[in-house]
Design a protein around this motif. Structure first.
Motif, PDB file in Angstrom:
ATOM      1  N   PHE A  12      -6.760  -1.353 -13.927  1.00  0.00           N
ATOM      2  CA  PHE A  12      -6.994  -2.554 -13.110  1.00  0.00           C
ATOM      3  C   PHE A  12      -7.693  -3.656 -13.894  1.00  0.00           C
ATOM      4  O   PHE A  12      -7.571  -4.845 -13.570  1.00  0.00           O
ATOM      5  CB  PHE A  12      -7.824  -2.191 -11.872  1.00  0.00           C
ATOM      6  CG  PHE A  12      -9.274  -1.939 -12.157  1.00  0.00           C
ATOM      7  CD1 PHE A  12     -10.227  -2.918 -11.913  1.00  0.00           C
ATOM      8  CD2 PHE A  12      -9.709  -0.715 -12.673  1.00  0.00           C
ATOM      9  CE1 PHE A  12     -11.577  -2.685 -12.158  1.00  0.00           C
ATOM     10  CE2 PHE A  12     -11.046  -0.482 -12.921  1.00  0.00           C
ATOM     11  CZ  PHE A  12     -11.976  -1.468 -12.669  1.00  0.00           C
ATOM     12  N   TRP A  35      -1.847  -4.453  -9.027  1.00  0.00           N
ATOM     13  CA  TRP A  35      -2.901  -3.440  -8.950  1.00  0.00           C
ATOM     14  C   TRP A  35      -4.147  -3.956  -9.665  1.00  0.00           C
ATOM     15  O   TRP A  35      -4.218  -4.002 -10.877  1.00  0.00           O
ATOM     16  CB  TRP A  35      -2.433  -2.125  -9.571  1.00  0.00           C
ATOM     17  CG  TRP A  35      -3.499  -1.078  -9.542  1.00  0.00           C
ATOM     18  CD1 TRP A  35      -4.265  -0.647 -10.584  1.00  0.00           C
ATOM     19  CD2 TRP A  35      -3.945  -0.335  -8.397  1.00  0.00           C
ATOM     20  NE1 TRP A  35      -5.159   0.308 -10.176  1.00  0.00           N
ATOM     21  CE2 TRP A  35      -4.983   0.520  -8.829  1.00  0.00           C
ATOM     22  CE3 TRP A  35      -3.567  -0.317  -7.047  1.00  0.00           C
ATOM     23  CZ2 TRP A  35      -5.645   1.389  -7.964  1.00  0.00           C
ATOM     24  CZ3 TRP A  35      -4.230   0.542  -6.191  1.00  0.00           C
ATOM     25  CH2 TRP A  35      -5.254   1.386  -6.639  1.00  0.00           C
ATOM     26  N   TYR A  42       0.831  -1.209   0.000  1.00  0.00           N
ATOM     27  CA  TYR A  42       0.000   0.000   0.000  1.00  0.00           C
ATOM     28  C   TYR A  42       0.868   1.262   0.000  1.00  0.00           C
ATOM     29  O   TYR A  42       0.547   2.243  -0.684  1.00  0.00           O
ATOM     30  CB  TYR A  42      -0.926   0.015   1.218  1.00  0.00           C
ATOM     31  CG  TYR A  42      -2.044  -1.002   1.197  1.00  0.00           C
ATOM     32  CD1 TYR A  42      -2.180  -1.913   0.156  1.00  0.00           C
ATOM     33  CD2 TYR A  42      -2.980  -1.058   2.233  1.00  0.00           C
ATOM     34  CE1 TYR A  42      -3.209  -2.848   0.150  1.00  0.00           C
ATOM     35  CE2 TYR A  42      -4.008  -1.985   2.233  1.00  0.00           C
ATOM     36  CZ  TYR A  42      -4.116  -2.884   1.195  1.00  0.00           C
ATOM     37  OH  TYR A  42      -5.135  -3.796   1.201  1.00  0.00           O
ATOM     38  N   TRP A  90       2.181   1.862  -3.467  1.00  0.00           N
ATOM     39  CA  TRP A  90       1.142   2.438  -4.325  1.00  0.00           C
ATOM     40  C   TRP A  90       0.861   3.888  -3.952  1.00  0.00           C
ATOM     41  O   TRP A  90       0.563   4.712  -4.823  1.00  0.00           O
ATOM     42  CB  TRP A  90      -0.134   1.614  -4.209  1.00  0.00           C
ATOM     43  CG  TRP A  90      -0.046   0.287  -4.902  1.00  0.00           C
ATOM     44  CD1 TRP A  90       0.822  -0.082  -5.900  1.00  0.00           C
ATOM     45  CD2 TRP A  90      -0.856  -0.856  -4.642  1.00  0.00           C
ATOM     46  NE1 TRP A  90       0.595  -1.367  -6.280  1.00  0.00           N
ATOM     47  CE2 TRP A  90      -0.424  -1.882  -5.534  1.00  0.00           C
ATOM     48  CE3 TRP A  90      -1.896  -1.138  -3.763  1.00  0.00           C
ATOM     49  CZ2 TRP A  90      -1.020  -3.150  -5.561  1.00  0.00           C
ATOM     50  CZ3 TRP A  90      -2.481  -2.396  -3.785  1.00  0.00           C
ATOM     51  CH2 TRP A  90      -2.053  -3.386  -4.674  1.00  0.00           C
ATOM     52  N   ASP A 130       1.796  -2.352 -12.741  1.00  0.00           N
ATOM     53  CA  ASP A 130       2.004  -3.247 -11.612  1.00  0.00           C
ATOM     54  C   ASP A 130       0.954  -4.356 -11.667  1.00  0.00           C
ATOM     55  O   ASP A 130      -0.246  -4.083 -11.543  1.00  0.00           O
ATOM     56  CB  ASP A 130       1.882  -2.474 -10.299  1.00  0.00           C
ATOM     57  CG  ASP A 130       2.271  -3.308  -9.081  1.00  0.00           C
ATOM     58  OD1 ASP A 130       2.314  -4.547  -9.198  1.00  0.00           O
ATOM     59  OD2 ASP A 130       2.517  -2.716  -8.018  1.00  0.00           O
ATOM     60  N   PHE A 160      -2.232   6.021 -11.579  1.00  0.00           N
ATOM     61  CA  PHE A 160      -2.464   4.707 -10.987  1.00  0.00           C
ATOM     62  C   PHE A 160      -1.328   3.772 -11.395  1.00  0.00           C
ATOM     63  O   PHE A 160      -0.698   3.970 -12.448  1.00  0.00           O
ATOM     64  CB  PHE A 160      -3.814   4.144 -11.447  1.00  0.00           C
ATOM     65  CG  PHE A 160      -4.996   4.815 -10.821  1.00  0.00           C
ATOM     66  CD1 PHE A 160      -5.426   4.466  -9.550  1.00  0.00           C
ATOM     67  CD2 PHE A 160      -5.676   5.829 -11.486  1.00  0.00           C
ATOM     68  CE1 PHE A 160      -6.515   5.092  -8.959  1.00  0.00           C
ATOM     69  CE2 PHE A 160      -6.761   6.463 -10.909  1.00  0.00           C
ATOM     70  CZ  PHE A 160      -7.180   6.099  -9.636  1.00  0.00           C
TER      71      PHE A 160
END
Length: 399
Positions: free
Chosen positions: A194, A45, A26, A29, A42, A38
């Protein structure tokens, strides 16, 4: 729970440190989000864009480390859920069982709830359901905000009353969701990244399909367990088939709930919460992933059900409570046994997922029975909709 979080690295608490996800993942991120984007590249994510503000929120408490601030905000969300359930439980026809259930049930997951942001998401879903009968607009708005953080809160709208309430709730949900998404898209780059990561997910070892594959290893199946997409997943023959079957079952579960909505007749004040718990249970047991924090969602929804004396979900709430207790043994206490697919690990998964499956089946069955037309209160003498005539003479009494 706080004490367990502090001593979480001790061997007695099992495999790995539960808090590591906050101070390592976290926090990483957070650093990316602070630069206005964003984590698009990754593979870990996998969350909708509404998760961004939640992970940035610890910056509101500058005197603390990121980990400390995250835990404080999680405790604040927990307190908000407790206060909302307690306030709802004091109204006529309501019960404080929901507040007691949440307060006593959450610690069954040990310190895990304080090291994930699922309490914050559950708070939005709980508040949405508690406003359902009084303000369909707030109901829709809070459900949309929850869905932007993690998708599942959109399911709490399935039980909204047909007609004007449905139009109001869904209009406000669509408006709130579109507005919030537009703001996030203006502030951050790659808000929909995402979706690509979610599509690559496999079969997590803790899912229902994973339980079947874990047992299959003892029958000679050559699959292995690997760390992928932020979870321990199976790789090997037939894993893709199991994943596709899970997606198919999720689609069938959604179709089942939509059919219930079309055929439901009689409604009670508990119907929105009962239907939400049923839908999320079906979504959970058919998912390719059943992370232990999913039990936070179920505990919150079951607590909302228990605030109403009309709920049909009391036996289901007991099953969810038992599943939460077993989940704490699965992770973190004996997670090494689960990842190694030992007989002990497989037995734990059979028990935990068996409890969740039984809860899903019973929840769905009880929702259908409670909303059948023949369960409605009898109509006044003279037939449905008959008008009882006023006395021909005599004074009218005003009460």
């Amino acid at each position: 729970m706080l004490w367990l979080l502090v001593v979480g690295g001790r061997p007695a608490l099992g495999w790995g440190g539960v808090g590591r996800e906050v101070w390592r993942l976290y926090h990483h991120w957070y650093g990316v989000l602070a630069h206005g984007t964003f984590p698009a590249h990754d593979p870990l994510w996998q969350y909708p864009p509404g998760a961004g503000p939640v992970l940035l929120a610890p910056a509101l408490l500058p005197g603390l480390t990121y980990f400390q601030a995250f835990v404080v905000l999680t405790l604040a969300a927990d307190a908000a859920v407790t206060a909302a359930l307690a306030r709802a439980g004091t109204r006529p026809g309501r019960s404080l069982r929901g507040a007691a259930y949440w307060t006593c049930g959450l610690p069954l997951l040990l310190h895990l709830p304080l090291a994930r942001y699922d309490v914050q998401v559950t708070a939005l879903a709980v508040i949405a359901l508690l406003t359902a009968t009084r303000s369909p607009r707030a109901y829709g708005a809070f459900a949309a905000l929850g869905a932007l953080v993690k998708v599942w809160p959109v399911l709490v709208l399935l039980g909204v009353a047909r007609g004007r309430d449905t139009r109001s709730a869904w209009t406000w949900a669509a408006g709130t969701g579109a507005t919030a998404l537009a703001v996030l898209a203006a502030l951050f780059a790659h808000p929909l990244a995402f979706l690509r990561q979610q599509g690559g997910r496999g079969v997590q070892i803790e899912s229902l399909g994973g339980t079947v594959l874990g047992l299959a290893t003892h029958a000679g199946w050559p699959g292995t367990v690997r760390y992928r997409y932020g979870a321990m997943e199976f790789t090997g023959p037939y894993v893709g088939t199991v994943a596709r079957l899970s997606l198919l079952l999720t689609g069938l579960a959604l179709a089942l709930m939509l059919l219930w909505r079309l055929r439901a007749g009689h409604r009670t004040p508990a119907t929105p919460a009962d239907a939400a718990l049923s839908a999320v249970l079906l979504f959970t047991v058919t998912s390719r992933v059943i992370s232990p924090q999913y039990l936070i969602w179920l505990l919150g929804l079951a607590a909302v059900c228990l605030t109403s004396r009309h709920t049909a979900q009391r036996p289901v709430a007991v099953l969810v409570l038992a599943a939460a207790a077993v989940s704490a043994v699965v992770y973190p206490v004996l997670y090494d046994q689960v990842t190694a697919c030992t007989w002990t690990g497989c037995a734990l998964m059979v028990v935990r997922n068996g409890l969740l499956t039984a809860a899903a089946v019973r929840s769905c069955t009880r929702v259908w029975r409670a909303t059948r037309l023949d369960t409605a209160p009898p109509a006044p003498r003279g037939g449905r909709g008959a008008v009882v005539p006023a006395p021909a003479s005599g004074p009218r009494l005003l009460h």
